[in-house]
Design an enzyme around this catalytic site. Structure first.
Site, PDB file in Angstrom:
ATOM      1  N   ARG A 235     -99.151 -68.788 -37.566  1.00 54.50           N
ATOM      2  CA  ARG A 235     -99.928 -69.504 -36.558  1.00 54.50           C
ATOM      3  C   ARG A 235     -99.140 -69.561 -35.263  1.00 54.50           C
ATOM      4  O   ARG A 235     -97.905 -69.671 -35.300  1.00 54.50           O
ATOM      5  CB  ARG A 235    -100.183 -70.957 -36.978  1.00 54.50           C
ATOM      6  CG  ARG A 235    -101.396 -71.179 -37.842  1.00 54.50           C
ATOM      7  CD  ARG A 235    -102.711 -70.971 -37.076  1.00 54.50           C
ATOM      8  NE  ARG A 235    -103.862 -71.151 -37.941  1.00 54.50           N
ATOM      9  CZ  ARG A 235    -104.394 -70.213 -38.737  1.00 54.50           C
ATOM     10  NH1 ARG A 235    -103.901 -68.996 -38.766  1.00 54.50           N
ATOM     11  NH2 ARG A 235    -105.451 -70.484 -39.490  1.00 54.50           N
ATOM     12  N   GLU A 264    -103.744 -69.403 -28.108  1.00 58.54           N
ATOM     13  CA  GLU A 264    -104.607 -68.222 -28.136  1.00 58.54           C
ATOM     14  C   GLU A 264    -106.089 -68.620 -28.045  1.00 58.54           C
ATOM     15  O   GLU A 264    -106.449 -69.702 -28.498  1.00 58.54           O
ATOM     16  CB  GLU A 264    -104.343 -67.404 -29.425  1.00 58.54           C
ATOM     17  CG  GLU A 264    -104.663 -68.163 -30.717  1.00 58.54           C
ATOM     18  CD  GLU A 264    -104.333 -67.365 -31.975  1.00 58.54           C
ATOM     19  OE1 GLU A 264    -103.177 -66.961 -32.153  1.00 58.54           O
ATOM     20  OE2 GLU A 264    -105.277 -67.179 -32.775  1.00 58.54           O
ATOM     21  N   HIS A 282    -104.854 -61.683 -33.444  1.00 57.96           N
ATOM     22  CA  HIS A 282    -105.157 -62.492 -34.641  1.00 57.96           C
ATOM     23  C   HIS A 282    -106.142 -61.755 -35.577  1.00 57.96           C
ATOM     24  O   HIS A 282    -107.253 -62.224 -35.811  1.00 57.96           O
ATOM     25  CB  HIS A 282    -105.727 -63.864 -34.225  1.00 57.96           C
ATOM     26  CG  HIS A 282    -105.555 -64.907 -35.295  1.00 57.96           C
ATOM     27  ND1 HIS A 282    -105.341 -66.231 -35.020  1.00 57.96           N
ATOM     28  CD2 HIS A 282    -105.574 -64.824 -36.658  1.00 57.96           C
ATOM     29  CE1 HIS A 282    -105.245 -66.917 -36.149  1.00 57.96           C
ATOM     30  NE2 HIS A 282    -105.370 -66.075 -37.161  1.00 57.96           N
TER      31      HIS A 282
HETATM   32  C1  GLV Z   1    -106.308 -66.800 -40.415  1.00 64.62           C
HETATM   33  O1  GLV Z   1    -105.543 -67.004 -39.537  1.00 64.62           O
HETATM   34  C2  GLV Z   1    -106.438 -67.635 -41.557  1.00 64.62           C
HETATM   35  O2  GLV Z   1    -105.861 -68.729 -41.590  1.00 64.62           O
HETATM   36  O3  GLV Z   1    -107.153 -67.239 -42.489  1.00 64.62           O
END
Ligand code: GLV
Length: 326
Positions: A235, A264, A282
């Site tokens: 994250r 982000e 991401h």
């Molecule tokens: C993506 O970032 C998730 O947490 O699945």
């Protein structure tokens, strides 16, 4: 019929599944701004979302709400204290994304170590004139030391890949994993300080919490090897991005691979002027089959939590199952 919000565009057939049980308000466009999200949650019994902040304010304005189903394994967008206070169940989508996410972490680590994005940009820019013995020298992955910060399901999937690369695996985690898992992965538990010092390639796979904000900052980066790489598939906010930009510029570490960023999608634009970093938006879980599995699991959770379907009352992935007992 109960009412649900699908806050993000998802596979149309999954929305059709939800329509078999619920009156569905499906947002086909951009993420909803906070006010609009709160307004559309107000009369809902449940919601399927992906990273949208579920705050105390949203919950106060949605008295019928029973469940928020996140199409993600991480759920730092949920105010869990507020969810518990309002008796609202949160669910997530673990496991189905482990292998795709680990594949992507591996790819980012490899790309950072072997300067794949940087050299591709060079080629595209028409700068490739001649072969040179010292062009884009990188760091070996085969036979090197993999450091995993966060040895959960995805961390373990990554460590499993290291066997094929003949790597030593060291890890740090809130708590040690079971001895049989350590043995299977040939992974050594070390302190965070040792992990930073010894890893040739450090990969972050830990959940975001208030306590681990900037767990990798200037001091931590300074304790890593100058030849090391850092990969973040966890994250944004776990890494101090401004400090990382400095460290990459100063060659405190060799390179980084980042799929997640502070703030982000409005990431720190200084990254764009740093050559030794690979940047992706991401997408670590983004394969067709995994995103389908995540969407269907998020739907299963929503359907079951609202008392419908084959698992009525027994959703597969409750985060705060205590509220189901109330
Ligand atoms: C993506 O970032 C998730 O947490 O699945």
């Amino acid at each position: 019929m109960k009412k649900v919000l699908v806050a993000r565009p998802i596979f149309p057939d999954v929305i059709e599944r939800l329509r078999q049980y619920f009156e569905v308000d499906a947002n086909p466009g951009a993420p909803l701004a906070a006010d609009e999200f709160a307004r559309r949650m107000a009369d809902r019994d449940g919601a399927l979302l992906a990273g949208d902040p579920v705050t105390a304010k949203v919950l106060e304005g949605a008295p019928n709400l029973k469940v928020v189903s996140n199409m993600a394994v991480g759920y730092n967008n949920f105010d869990m204290q507020a969810l518990n206070a309002h008796g609202v169940l949160g669910t997530n989508t673990p496991d189905v994304l482990n292998e795709s996410t680990a594949d992507f972490g591996w790819a980012l680590m490899m790309a950072a170590a072997r300067r794949i994005a940087e050299s591709e940009h060079f080629l595209r820019a028409g700068k490739w004139g001649t072969w040179s013995y010292d062009a884009f020298l990188g760091t070996d992955v085969y036979g090197a030391t993999l450091g995993v910060l966060g040895m959960g399901r995805i961390g373990q999937a990554l460590a499993r890949r290291a066997r094929g690369f003949n790597m030593r695996v060291i890890y740090h985690n809130r708590s040690r994993v079971a001895p049989e898992i350590e043995a299977e992965l040939n992974a050594e538990y070390v302190s965070k300080a040792d992990l930073l010092k010894r890893a040739d390639h450090l990969v972050l796979v830990l959940p975001y919490t208030a306590e681990n904000r900037h767990t990798i900052g200037a001091a931590e980066l300074a304790s890593m090897q100058p030849t090391a790489t850092l990969t973040n598939i966890a994250r944004g906010g776990i890494v101090d991005d401004a400090a990382l930009i400095q460290a990459l510029r100063n060659k405190t570490i060799a390179a980084a691979g980042l799929d997640v960023f502070e703030g982000e999608p409005n990431f720190n634009r200084d990254f764009l002027t740093v050559p030794n970093v690979v940047l992706t938006p991401h997408i670590a879980s983004a394969t067709e089959s995994t995103r389908r599995a995540m969407a269907n699991l998020a739907a299963d959770n929503l359907i079951a939590a609202l008392g419908e379907g084959p698992r009525a009352g027994n959703p597969p992935n409750p985060i705060n199952p205590e509220v189901l007992k109330k």
